[in-house]
Design a protein around this motif. Structure first.
Motif, PDB file in Angstrom:
ATOM      1  N   ASP A   1      -1.671  -0.851   4.836  1.00 55.76           N
ATOM      2  CA  ASP A   1      -0.373  -1.443   4.512  1.00 55.76           C
ATOM      3  C   ASP A   1       0.729  -0.689   5.248  1.00 55.76           C
ATOM      4  O   ASP A   1       0.601   0.508   5.541  1.00 55.76           O
ATOM      5  CB  ASP A   1      -0.107  -1.391   3.006  1.00 55.76           C
ATOM      6  CG  ASP A   1       1.019  -2.333   2.603  1.00 55.76           C
ATOM      7  OD1 ASP A   1       0.751  -3.527   2.397  1.00 55.76           O
ATOM      8  OD2 ASP A   1       2.174  -1.880   2.505  1.00 55.76           O
TER       9      ASP A   1
ATOM     10  N   ASP B   1       3.804  -0.194   4.028  1.00 50.47           N
ATOM     11  CA  ASP B   1       4.691   0.483   3.083  1.00 50.47           C
ATOM     12  C   ASP B   1       4.117   1.838   2.683  1.00 50.47           C
ATOM     13  O   ASP B   1       3.094   1.918   1.999  1.00 50.47           O
ATOM     14  CB  ASP B   1       4.893  -0.381   1.840  1.00 50.47           C
ATOM     15  CG  ASP B   1       6.003   0.139   0.936  1.00 50.47           C
ATOM     16  OD1 ASP B   1       5.976   1.335   0.591  1.00 50.47           O
ATOM     17  OD2 ASP B   1       6.887  -0.650   0.568  1.00 50.47           O
ATOM     18  N   ASN B   2       4.774   2.919   3.097  1.00 50.99           N
ATOM     19  CA  ASN B   2       4.259   4.268   2.859  1.00 50.99           C
ATOM     20  C   ASN B   2       4.176   4.614   1.379  1.00 50.99           C
ATOM     21  O   ASN B   2       3.228   5.275   0.930  1.00 50.99           O
ATOM     22  CB  ASN B   2       5.143   5.292   3.578  1.00 50.99           C
ATOM     23  CG  ASN B   2       4.525   6.678   3.567  1.00 50.99           C
ATOM     24  OD1 ASN B   2       3.355   6.853   3.885  1.00 50.99           O
ATOM     25  ND2 ASN B   2       5.312   7.669   3.186  1.00 50.99           N
TER      26      ASN B   2
ATOM     27  N   VAL C   1       1.124   3.034  -0.187  1.00 51.07           N
ATOM     28  CA  VAL C   1      -0.065   3.736   0.272  1.00 51.07           C
ATOM     29  C   VAL C   1      -0.255   5.049  -0.476  1.00 51.07           C
ATOM     30  O   VAL C   1      -1.351   5.365  -0.963  1.00 51.07           O
ATOM     31  CB  VAL C   1       0.003   3.986   1.792  1.00 51.07           C
ATOM     32  CG1 VAL C   1      -1.065   4.982   2.245  1.00 51.07           C
ATOM     33  CG2 VAL C   1      -0.139   2.677   2.547  1.00 51.07           C
TER      34      VAL C   1
ATOM     35  N   ASN D   1      -1.701   3.987   6.196  1.00 51.19           N
ATOM     36  CA  ASN D   1      -0.323   3.533   6.338  1.00 51.19           C
ATOM     37  C   ASN D   1      -0.034   3.267   7.817  1.00 51.19           C
ATOM     38  O   ASN D   1       0.139   4.188   8.610  1.00 51.19           O
ATOM     39  CB  ASN D   1       0.632   4.588   5.789  1.00 51.19           C
ATOM     40  CG  ASN D   1       2.101   4.242   6.008  1.00 51.19           C
ATOM     41  OD1 ASN D   1       2.920   5.104   6.286  1.00 51.19           O
ATOM     42  ND2 ASN D   1       2.439   2.971   5.895  1.00 51.19           N
TER      43      ASN D   1
END
Length: 293
Positions: free
Chosen positions: A113, A115-116, A119, A139
């Motif tokens: 994904d 979006d850090n 994650v 990520n």
């Protein structure tokens, strides 16, 4: 992940993220999410259907950890299709995604994904609640150029039983580049705002930013025709009108093959009539949409 309304909480989060991103910040996100993760991933199954236009396979639907009723369809498919319990999923929320139900059943795989925070939260919660699971969480941003390297070439498994894609953007172009020769089942989100009768997608744009305005992804017909060329057939359209499931033609005789025109479903429950009219008008006027006919 929802942003806090409290200014003090946002300031603390930004401070930890800026100065302690690899130490305190992951623990902050874990403390913020672990109760919700446990609650959501252990919720009772829900059996509500969201459409009257149902195929026989929709009778198997239920929701537990997926966004809608994908859990039941996934379980049904893999009660039929032989597998090595290996998945790849691109695009997720830390407690709500298609492969979470499989992780609970002991599957291994890879989650990706952009979006850090999502994650980090998922990594910490999987480590806490499922310490023996063999799941890699990455990520990064997916593109048509890196999709095979990240999912196929670097995979420790020769075969991917379940592949799920939900990036709300260049889905068509990523799928077009994806090598599906060693995938059994594919789940992909389609954009119902683009209608049932035309092969439409957005122009490829690596810098695309999702907006809930109807201009993203691809139509069900466009995806189905593309996947047909890759030897995959449509076997399910989840009743909320969000995800479609495709089977490698190696297993097509085990399922009823569906028509994207007849099995098409729309997302209606989240929008009032005024909002629907506005989105359809936006789609009609958009110059970012490509007609593939």
């Amino acid at each position: 992940m929802k942003k806090s309304k409290k200014i003090s909480t946002r300031l603390l989060k930004n401070f930890l993220k800026r100065y302690f991103v690899n130490s305190l910040y992951p623990y902050y996100l874990f403390l913020k999410t672990f109760k919700n993760f446990k609650k959501k991933t252990n919720a009772p199954k829900q059996y509500i259907k969201f459409s009257d236009n149902l195929d026989k396979i929709n009778q198997n639907e239920f929701k537990q950890t997926s966004q809608n009723n994908e859990d039941g369809i996934i379980e049904h498919i893999f009660n039929i299709v032989p597998n090595n319990m290996h998945f790849v999923e691109i695009g997720f929320g830390y407690y709500e995604f298609n492969s979470m139900y499989l992780i609970k059943k002991g599957w291994n795989g890879k989650l990706i994904d952009i979006d850090n925070d999502e994650v980090i939260a998922l990594k910490k919660n999987l480590l806490h609640y499922y310490p023996n699971s063999r799941v890699t969480v990455i990520n990064t941003k997916i593109s048509k150029d890196n999709i095979n390297e990240l999912t196929i070439e670097k995979s420790q498994n020769n075969w991917i039983d379940f592949f799920s894609l939900d990036i709300d953007s260049n889905d068509y172009w990523v799928l077009k580049s994806l090598d599906l020769s060693k995938v059994s089942v594919l789940c992909c989100e389609y954009n119902h705002w683009l209608g049932r009768e035309r092969k439409l997608t957005i122009q490829y744009n690596e810098d695309f930013k999702f907006k809930d305005n109807g201009v993203w992804g691809a139509s069900l017909l466009a995806l189905t025709e593309l996947l047909k060329s890759k030897e995959f057939s449509l076997i399910a359209v989840e009743s909320s009108g969000t995800n479609a499931f495709y089977i490698n033609n190696k297993y097509k005789d085990k399922f009823k093959i569906l028509s994207p025109l007849k099995s098409f479903k729309t997302v209606g429950r989240f929008y009032n009539e005024k909002e629907k009219k506005s989105i359809f008008e936006n789609v009609k006027q958009s110059k970012l949409i490509v007609d593939l006919n």
